[in-house]
Scaffold this active site. Structure first.
Site, mmCIF file in Angstrom:
data_model
loop_
_atom_site.group_PDB
_atom_site.id
_atom_site.type_symbol
_atom_site.label_atom_id
_atom_site.label_comp_id
_atom_site.label_asym_id
_atom_site.label_seq_id
_atom_site.Cartn_x
_atom_site.Cartn_y
_atom_site.Cartn_z
ATOM 1 N N ASP A 280 -90.918 36.746 -15.659
ATOM 2 C CA ASP A 280 -91.359 38.142 -15.772
ATOM 3 C C ASP A 280 -92.500 38.502 -14.838
ATOM 4 O OD1 ASP A 280 -93.040 36.521 -17.218
ATOM 5 O OD2 ASP A 280 -93.139 37.797 -18.995
ATOM 6 N N HIS B 126 -98.691 35.584 -23.076
ATOM 7 C CA HIS B 126 -97.744 34.483 -23.040
ATOM 8 C C HIS B 126 -97.896 33.740 -21.701
ATOM 9 C CE1 HIS B 126 -95.740 37.761 -20.901
ATOM 10 N NE2 HIS B 126 -94.919 36.888 -20.360
ATOM 11 N N HIS B 127 -97.523 32.512 -21.663
ATOM 12 C CA HIS B 127 -97.638 31.605 -20.506
ATOM 13 C C HIS B 127 -99.073 31.173 -20.219
ATOM 14 C CE1 HIS B 127 -93.508 32.362 -20.004
ATOM 15 N NE2 HIS B 127 -93.502 33.171 -18.993
ATOM 16 N N GLY C 295 -92.571 9.325 -3.206
ATOM 17 C CA GLY C 295 -91.576 8.567 -3.955
ATOM 18 C C GLY C 295 -91.235 9.110 -5.322
ATOM 19 N N ASN D 76 -74.870 1.698 -9.349
ATOM 20 C CA ASN D 76 -75.142 0.300 -9.695
ATOM 21 C C ASN D 76 -75.717 0.202 -11.105
ATOM 22 O OD1 ASN D 76 -77.698 1.334 -9.151
ATOM 23 N ND2 ASN D 76 -77.786 0.392 -7.127
ATOM 24 N N GLY E 48 -77.829 2.096 -13.050
ATOM 25 C CA GLY E 48 -79.230 2.265 -13.413
ATOM 26 C C GLY E 48 -80.169 2.314 -12.231
ATOM 27 N N GLU F 245 -86.229 -0.033 -9.553
ATOM 28 C CA GLU F 245 -87.101 -0.405 -10.663
ATOM 29 C C GLU F 245 -86.790 -1.831 -11.144
ATOM 30 O OE1 GLU F 245 -89.387 1.509 -11.112
ATOM 31 O OE2 GLU F 245 -88.806 3.593 -10.879
#
Length: 617
Positions: free
Chosen positions: A60, A148-149, A457, A514, A516, A520
């Protein structure tokens, strides 16, 4: 400390000169010049910078400004699925459309905070993005009602304060008398420093009329001038070194990094290479800064992770001309650079370092042409320095790799095979992790552009980044946009597939499945469940394009390849290679297979952690 202070003062003087010039064009409101709205002024400035696509999400507080974007015949509003993806898209757009900027528009509070991670990534990697935020009216900003916000505590400046951490300049256009000067100030900061900026437009300022006089003066891209006397001294110091350093067994080389791209010295850099014939190598973040098919290009240097031949050439060089270096962990092979300062000259956007001596305020944009003029006398000697043309080695299709079956698509096979598929002017987008490591050993074609977020990253960046890159590539009449994204990363921004289909861009998206988060796994917890829980929700990746917009299946194609033979067949298909529709390719790979560079980085990371633990004990 003194050097840093001097540089900051020089930059501040340059900024104030630009600001005074901009204000000077706006002092007289009745000068007879045409009058337009603040919104039109801002959009005209963005047009002058080459912007044709604006990303964002309606809200808005920004919708009055969006009316002006939609009504502008030279602008395309690209409505995104969420603000974070919109910021990523603006980042990808700016990386591909050099000499322009990316633009994202959000609403106050909830929208701008959703986008802030994408803005932070652009700041980290020096990408010029303009974040425009529709904010409450000037009266509300002053009286601070419980809107609001807001945070409900009257701190209407909380979001601007947050933006200050990840942008190089900010403004909220509170007064029409200074609006044009403020717009010019922050946009000048964006294009000269290659960093994001923040522009807040109160709802009651959107339609206020101001003079067009300022628009007649183009925004300056010129960095602060180098001090002539200091620059002369620096040139003389550098000019002496090649003669002292050159020997029969040791080369003088150029090492190119990210800031050569970000600070617009590619033309000057190519002139240096052409005139001197010094061998040139690049870092991961400097990939495609220079031609990777050029006779003097030797490959990517990543410290201990480098190909042994490249490592030997760079680390044994008698003298290294380092252009725009950015020494982050992944960009330096986990800080394993072996390039001593005693054999290095570093050129940056705002300083030069000659061995151990630093010269603030001597920027490479103006220094490089003068340096080329002095060093070109070494051309004949430099041309005799050998440069091995680096090429990725493709394993045989029936050759077993480690514990993999011979037919399994491995990273060792996939990336060299992709080299044969790439063409001139292609845009290659690589997601953080597996893809950005895998593609480093692959020389890319002439005039191609490599796009990856190696320093910041943020997983999932590449989905929105691909959208922005594809739109920029279309504007520039580039080749295909080809993206490589892991199945884990893809889920973070998968909604943006619908925006790609709606805007009729036609990237080829390779999903490396692969099961997942591969990067990591290799960094920590190889068999931990948290690396694989995420993948189950979408076992049929090839249904995504019809699910997210191409219900009839006429505007897209999807494929799954599980073997080397299937991959070869697809890449050799002329219809697929034409990329006349958006295409998605699920590449099924072994759960634990990973590119060489990522494996070595993970091992180095573990070694560093063990050493730190010992020191702490």
């Amino acid at each position: 400390m003194t050097s840093t202070l001097t540089t900051d003062l020089q930059n501040e003087v340059h900024r104030l000169q630009q600001e005074l010039h901009a204000i000077g064009t706006q002092i007289h409101h009745d000068d007879g010049s045409e009058r337009i709205t603040i919104s039109e002024y801002l959009l005209t400035r963005l047009e002058q910078l080459g912007v044709t696509s604006v990303f964002g999400v309606p809200g808005d507080f920004n919708m009055p400004f969006l009316d002006y974007i939609e009504d502008n015949p030279n602008m395309e509003w690209v409505g995104n699925c969420n603000e974070l993806n919109a910021a990523y898209a603006a980042d990808g757009y700016a990386r591909v459309k050099e000499h322009s900027v990316g633009v994202v528009v959000t609403t106050f509070g909830v929208g701008e905070l959703s986008a802030i991670n994408g803005i932070a990534g652009a700041f980290s990697e020096m990408v010029p993005v303009v974040h425009i935020v529709g904010v409450p009216s000037t009266v509300q900003l002053r009286t601070k009602p419980m809107l609001h916000h807001t945070l409900g505590d009257g701190r209407f400046n909380a979001y601007t304060t947050a933006a200050e951490q990840v942008t190089s300049a900010q403004t909220v256009l509170m007064h029409k008398a200074t609006a044009a000067a403020e717009i010019d100030r922050v946009l000048s900061e964006c294009i000269t420093r290659a960093r994001p900026v923040y522009v807040g437009i109160p709802t009651d300022m959107v339609g206020e009329k101001i003079s067009t006089k300022g628009l007649k003066v183009p925004l300056s891209r010129t960095p602060p001038p180098n001090d002539p006397e200091v620059e002369k001294y620096v040139l003389e110091r550098i000019d002496q070194l090649p003669g002292k350093s050159a020997s029969k067994d040791k080369d003088i080389i150029i090492l190119v990094d990210a800031c050569a791209i970000r600070h617009d010295v590619r033309a000057e850099l190519n002139e240096l290479i052409g005139q001197t014939q010094f061998p040139v190598y690049a870092t991961p973040m400097g990939k495609t800064a220079v031609s990777e098919k050029g006779e003097r290009y030797g490959g990517i240097y990543i410290g201990s992770i480098s190909d042994p031949g490249i490592k030997e050439k760079v680390e044994n060089a008698a003298l290294i001309l380092s252009i725009g270096s950015l020494k982050s962990d992944f960009n330096t092979g986990m800080f394993t650079y072996s390039v001593p300062a005693s054999r290095t000259i570093e050129l940056h956007s705002n300083y030069t370092q000659v061995r151990h001596a630093q010269f603030p305020g001597i920027g490479m944009k103006q220094l490089l042409p003068k340096l080329t003029a002095r060093l070109k006398r070494h051309r004949d000697t430099a041309a005799k320095m050998s440069v091995a043309q680096y090429k990725a080695i493709l394993p045989k299709e029936n050759e077993a790799e480690g514990n993999l079956k011979p037919e399994t698509i491995s990273h060792a096979f996939f990336w060299p095979r992709m080299e044969e598929f790439f063409g001139e002017k292609d845009i290659i987008v690589a997601e953080t992790g597996t893809s950005s490591f895998g593609i480093l050993d692959v020389p890319l074609p002439e005039q191609s552009v490599f796009v990856a977020q190696i320093l910041y990253g943020s997983i999932g960046w590449s989905v929105g980044g691909t959208l922005g890159a594809a739109l920029a590539a279309r504007d520039k009449n580039m080749g295909r946009t080809i993206a490589f994204i892991g199945d884990g990363s893809f889920q973070l921004g998968v909604q943006e597939i619908s925006t790609m289909i709606h805007n009729k861009v036609k990237p080829i998206i390779f999903i490396l499945n692969n099961q997942g988060y591969n990067i990591e796994r290799h960094l920590h917890g190889m068999d931990r469940q948290y690396h694989t829980d995420l993948y189950v929700w979408c076992v049929k990746w090839t249904s995504l394009l019809t699910t997210f917009g191409d219900a009839a299946g006429t505007e897209s194609r999807s494929y799954t390849v599980r073997t080397k033979e299937e991959l070869n067949s697809l890449l050799g298909d002329a219809e697929f290679a034409r990329a006349d529709k958006i295409q998605l390719v699920e590449v099924v790979m072994d759960k634990y297979d990973t590119p060489r560079g990522l494996r070595v980085s993970a091992e180095l990371g573990e070694q560093i952690q063990r050493m730190q633990a010992k020191l702490a004990a």
